[in-house]
Scaffold this motif. Structure first.
Motif, PDB file in Angstrom:
ATOM      1  N   GLY A   1      -3.841   3.869  -0.986  1.00  0.00           N
ATOM      2  CA  GLY A   1      -4.181   3.258  -2.258  1.00  0.00           C
ATOM      3  C   GLY A   1      -4.956   1.986  -2.011  1.00  0.00           C
TER       4      GLY A   1
ATOM      5  N   GLU B   1     -11.769  10.538  14.002  1.00  0.00           N
ATOM      6  CA  GLU B   1     -11.667  11.180  12.706  1.00  0.00           C
ATOM      7  C   GLU B   1     -13.049  11.639  12.233  1.00  0.00           C
ATOM      8  OE1 GLU B   1      -8.095  11.634  12.560  1.00  0.00           O
ATOM      9  OE2 GLU B   1      -8.661  11.560  10.443  1.00  0.00           O
TER      10      GLU B   1
ATOM     11  N   GLN C   1      -1.521   1.458  16.005  1.00  0.00           N
ATOM     12  CA  GLN C   1      -0.235   1.830  15.389  1.00  0.00           C
ATOM     13  C   GLN C   1       0.325   3.023  16.157  1.00  0.00           C
ATOM     14  OE1 GLN C   1      -0.442   4.441  12.061  1.00  0.00           O
ATOM     15  NE2 GLN C   1       1.597   5.033  12.755  1.00  0.00           N
TER      16      GLN C   1
ATOM     17  N   TYR D   1      -6.911   1.783  13.339  1.00  0.00           N
ATOM     18  CA  TYR D   1      -7.398   1.598  11.979  1.00  0.00           C
ATOM     19  C   TYR D   1      -8.389   0.436  11.949  1.00  0.00           C
ATOM     20  CZ  TYR D   1      -3.333   4.347  10.403  1.00  0.00           C
ATOM     21  OH  TYR D   1      -2.406   5.334  10.201  1.00  0.00           O
TER      22      TYR D   1
ATOM     23  N   ASN E   1      -8.888  10.820  19.555  1.00  0.00           N
ATOM     24  CA  ASN E   1      -9.565  11.765  18.667  1.00  0.00           C
ATOM     25  C   ASN E   1     -10.198  11.051  17.482  1.00  0.00           C
ATOM     26  OD1 ASN E   1      -8.846  13.904  20.253  1.00  0.00           O
ATOM     27  ND2 ASN E   1      -7.111  14.513  19.001  1.00  0.00           N
TER      28      ASN E   1
ATOM     29  N   TYR F   1       0.832  -1.193   0.000  1.00  0.00           N
ATOM     30  CA  TYR F   1       0.000   0.000   0.000  1.00  0.00           C
ATOM     31  C   TYR F   1       0.871   1.249   0.000  1.00  0.00           C
ATOM     32  CZ  TYR F   1      -3.879  -2.961   1.739  1.00  0.00           C
ATOM     33  OH  TYR F   1      -4.852  -3.924   1.908  1.00  0.00           O
TER      34      TYR F   1
ATOM     35  N   TYR G   1      -6.520  -2.461  13.972  1.00  0.00           N
ATOM     36  CA  TYR G   1      -5.099  -2.371  14.276  1.00  0.00           C
ATOM     37  C   TYR G   1      -4.788  -1.087  15.031  1.00  0.00           C
ATOM     38  CZ  TYR G   1      -4.350  -5.968  10.675  1.00  0.00           C
ATOM     39  OH  TYR G   1      -4.378  -7.122   9.915  1.00  0.00           O
TER      40      TYR G   1
ATOM     41  N   GLN H   1      -9.814  -2.367   9.147  1.00  0.00           N
ATOM     42  CA  GLN H   1      -9.579  -2.939   7.833  1.00  0.00           C
ATOM     43  C   GLN H   1     -10.607  -4.023   7.529  1.00  0.00           C
ATOM     44  OE1 GLN H   1      -5.917  -5.158   7.050  1.00  0.00           O
ATOM     45  NE2 GLN H   1      -5.855  -4.339   4.956  1.00  0.00           N
TER      46      GLN H   1
ATOM     47  N   CYS I   1      -7.060   9.057  15.971  1.00  0.00           N
ATOM     48  CA  CYS I   1      -5.673   9.492  16.103  1.00  0.00           C
ATOM     49  C   CYS I   1      -5.478  10.074  17.502  1.00  0.00           C
ATOM     50  CB  CYS I   1      -5.319  10.522  15.032  1.00  0.00           C
ATOM     51  SG  CYS I   1      -6.211  12.080  15.164  1.00  0.00           S
ATOM     52  N   ASP I   2      -4.217  10.256  17.863  1.00  0.00           N
ATOM     53  CA  ASP I   2      -3.898  10.797  19.189  1.00  0.00           C
ATOM     54  C   ASP I   2      -4.615  10.014  20.301  1.00  0.00           C
ATOM     55  OD1 ASP I   2      -3.751  14.291  18.128  1.00  0.00           O
ATOM     56  OD2 ASP I   2      -2.264  12.682  18.035  1.00  0.00           O
TER      57      ASP I   2
ATOM     58  N   PHE J   1      -1.778   7.945   8.547  1.00  0.00           N
ATOM     59  CA  PHE J   1      -2.115   7.671   7.152  1.00  0.00           C
ATOM     60  C   PHE J   1      -3.627   7.729   6.966  1.00  0.00           C
ATOM     61  CE2 PHE J   1       2.119   6.991   6.018  1.00  0.00           C
ATOM     62  CZ  PHE J   1       2.743   6.235   7.002  1.00  0.00           C
TER      63      PHE J   1
ATOM     64  N   LEU K   1      -8.372   4.947   8.743  1.00  0.00           N
ATOM     65  CA  LEU K   1      -8.044   5.577  10.018  1.00  0.00           C
ATOM     66  C   LEU K   1      -9.323   5.960  10.748  1.00  0.00           C
ATOM     67  CD1 LEU K   1      -5.843   6.747  11.903  1.00  0.00           C
ATOM     68  CD2 LEU K   1      -6.068   8.880  10.615  1.00  0.00           C
TER      69      LEU K   1
ATOM     70  N   ASN L   1      -2.634   5.571  16.803  1.00  0.00           N
ATOM     71  CA  ASN L   1      -3.754   5.532  15.867  1.00  0.00           C
ATOM     72  C   ASN L   1      -4.474   4.189  15.960  1.00  0.00           C
ATOM     73  OD1 ASN L   1      -3.112   8.039  14.632  1.00  0.00           O
ATOM     74  ND2 ASN L   1      -1.622   7.034  13.299  1.00  0.00           N
TER      75      ASN L   1
ATOM     76  N   ALA M   1      -8.165  -1.488   1.920  1.00  0.00           N
ATOM     77  CA  ALA M   1      -7.097  -0.805   2.638  1.00  0.00           C
ATOM     78  C   ALA M   1      -7.586  -0.417   4.038  1.00  0.00           C
ATOM     79  CB  ALA M   1      -6.674   0.449   1.878  1.00  0.00           C
ATOM     80  N   PRO M   2      -6.675  -0.271   4.972  1.00  0.00           N
ATOM     81  CA  PRO M   2      -7.067   0.215   6.305  1.00  0.00           C
ATOM     82  C   PRO M   2      -7.679   1.604   6.231  1.00  0.00           C
ATOM     83  CG  PRO M   2      -4.884  -0.758   6.372  1.00  0.00           C
ATOM     84  CD  PRO M   2      -5.256  -0.631   4.925  1.00  0.00           C
TER      85      PRO M   2
END
Lengths: 122, 107
Positions: free
Chosen positions: A113, B55, B89, B36, B53, A95, B87, B38, B49-50, A109, B46, B34, B43-44
């Motif tokens: 993609g 999104e 991160q 995520y 927070n 990705y 996930y 999936q 964050c933090d 991120f 988000l 973060n 694709a993952p």
């Protein structure tokens, strides 16, 4: 609207070089904060490969550092990944990804993609 | 490298249940975390964050908390569309690392 699209060969032989390109729309690769590559072996978790900053600075996963190069092509609004001497363990979905505008966190991120599967097999 | 240990690796719950996932960092990462989501073949995405927070556009049934080394991700009322792998991160420094993932299924 931001869009990232990976492209490149889907099948490689051991010892060959993996070369992938991420074509970007909606952002300028020369002015956006950073661009990254992440991979995911089939059925497994996510692994960060590396990041290239607007400044040109690059940071790579130590586990891959000796084999990885990330670069930017401003003329094509693309950034690229090269991974040399591939083996079967490099088989994964690759990705490309980037943060949203105005995000300056080290590794966030927001845009990804769709991913491209690269298989390494003799 | 900072190791991110996520648990459980999988869980099964009923629609409407409260679901909690934990993520532990091998060293203090402040709130540089973060989360995520999936879905299969995608694709993952988000979500947080933090550490806490949400999104923009992410449903409020998702939440995150924690700082230092111990973090929690919660779905307050599990919905069928939440079936996915989640996930954590960290982004405290390089290399960025992800937790091993938690696969959430419906009973």
């Amino acid at each position: 609207q931001v869009h990232l699209q990976e492209s490149g060969p889907g099948l490689l032989k051991p010892s060959e070089t993996l070369s992938l390109t991420c074509t970007v729309s909606g952002y300028s690769v020369s002015s956006h904060y950073y661009w990254g590559w992440i991979r995911q072996p089939p059925g497994k978790g996510l692994e960060w490969i590396g990041t290239i900053y607007q400044s040109g600075s690059t940071y790579y996963n130590p586990s891959l550092k000796s084999r990885v190069t990330i670069s930017v092509d401003t003329s094509k609004n693309q950034f690229s990944l090269e991974l040399t001497s591939v083996t079967a363990t490099d088989t994964a979905v690759y990705y490309c990804a980037t943060p949203a505008e105005g995000v300056f966190r080290l590794g966030q991120f927001d845009y990804w993609g769709q991913g491209t599967l690269v298989t390494v097999s003799s | 490298d900072i190791q991110m240990t996520q648990s459980p690796s999988s869980l099964s719950a009923f629609v409407g249940d409260r679901v909690t996932i934990t993520c532990q960092a091998s060293q203090d990462i402040s709130n540089y975390l973060n989360w995520y989501q999936q879905k299969p073949g995608k694709a993952p995405k988000l979500l947080i964050c933090d550490a806490s927070n949400l999104e923009t556009g992410v449903p409020s049934r998702f939440s995150g908390s924690g700082s230092g080394t111990d973090f929690t991700f919660t779905i307050s009322s599990l919905q069928p569309e939440d079936i996915a792998t989640y996930y954590c991160q960290h982004y405290n420094n390089f290399p960025l690392t992800f937790g091993g993932g938690t696969k959430v299924e419906i009973k």
